[in-house]
Design a protein around this motif. Structure first.
Motif, PDB file in Angstrom:
ATOM      1  N   SER A  16       0.810  -1.217   0.000  1.00 34.31           N
ATOM      2  CA  SER A  16       0.000   0.000   0.000  1.00 34.31           C
ATOM      3  C   SER A  16       0.847   1.273   0.000  1.00 34.31           C
ATOM      4  O   SER A  16       0.339   2.347  -0.282  1.00 34.31           O
ATOM      5  CB  SER A  16      -0.925   0.008   1.212  1.00 34.31           C
ATOM      6  N   TYR A  18       3.571   1.767  -1.966  1.00 33.99           N
ATOM      7  CA  TYR A  18       4.320   1.953  -3.205  1.00 33.99           C
ATOM      8  C   TYR A  18       3.857   3.157  -4.018  1.00 33.99           C
ATOM      9  O   TYR A  18       4.678   3.939  -4.499  1.00 33.99           O
ATOM     10  CB  TYR A  18       4.291   0.696  -4.062  1.00 33.99           C
ATOM     11  N   GLU A  19       2.562   3.310  -4.217  1.00 36.51           N
ATOM     12  CA  GLU A  19       2.062   4.423  -5.037  1.00 36.51           C
ATOM     13  C   GLU A  19       2.425   5.774  -4.420  1.00 36.51           C
ATOM     14  O   GLU A  19       2.820   6.697  -5.130  1.00 36.51           O
ATOM     15  CB  GLU A  19       0.555   4.314  -5.229  1.00 36.51           C
ATOM     16  N   VAL A  20       2.292   5.885  -3.101  1.00 36.48           N
ATOM     17  CA  VAL A  20       2.642   7.129  -2.414  1.00 36.48           C
ATOM     18  C   VAL A  20       4.139   7.384  -2.547  1.00 36.48           C
ATOM     19  O   VAL A  20       4.570   8.498  -2.857  1.00 36.48           O
ATOM     20  CB  VAL A  20       2.238   7.064  -0.919  1.00 36.48           C
ATOM     21  N   LYS A  22       6.238   6.265  -4.852  1.00 33.97           N
ATOM     22  CA  LYS A  22       6.578   6.571  -6.246  1.00 33.97           C
ATOM     23  C   LYS A  22       6.202   8.016  -6.593  1.00 33.97           C
ATOM     24  O   LYS A  22       6.990   8.736  -7.196  1.00 33.97           O
ATOM     25  CB  LYS A  22       5.850   5.599  -7.162  1.00 33.97           C
ATOM     26  N   ARG A  23       5.002   8.428  -6.210  1.00 29.25           N
ATOM     27  CA  ARG A  23       4.528   9.779  -6.520  1.00 29.25           C
ATOM     28  C   ARG A  23       5.408  10.839  -5.862  1.00 29.25           C
ATOM     29  O   ARG A  23       5.772  11.833  -6.484  1.00 29.25           O
ATOM     30  CB  ARG A  23       3.083   9.924  -6.063  1.00 29.25           C
ATOM     31  N   ASP A  54       9.705  -1.259 -12.017  1.00 31.72           N
ATOM     32  CA  ASP A  54       8.320  -1.251 -12.477  1.00 31.72           C
ATOM     33  C   ASP A  54       8.268  -1.660 -13.960  1.00 31.72           C
ATOM     34  O   ASP A  54       8.330  -0.810 -14.847  1.00 31.72           O
ATOM     35  CB  ASP A  54       7.713   0.128 -12.264  1.00 31.72           C
TER      36      ASP A  54
END
Length: 63
Positions: A16, A18-20, A22-23, A54
């Motif tokens: 959970s 990873y997206e934060v 990466k951004r 990725d």
């Protein structure tokens, strides 16, 4: 490929984050500071995010 849901070594849920991560890194923040602010202190969990390649978009073309 796809970020694992749990750390391979300790079993902590990291998928959970990873997206934060990466951004924020693409936004110019230092990766170490982002991991600290997300609460990922163990080096095993940190390496899961830092070394992830990725490749899912590249592989999906051949499916």
């Amino acid at each position: 490929m796809i970020i694992p849901v749990r750390c391979f070594t300790c079993g902590k849920v990291i998928g959970s984050y990873y997206e934060v991560f990466k951004r924020r890194v693409e936004g110019g923040e230092k990766p170490g500071e982002v991991l600290d602010s997300l609460g990922l202190k163990r080096y095993c969990c940190r390496r899961m995010l830092l070394t992830h390649a990725d490749l899912i978009d590249d592989i999906a073309k051949f499916d």
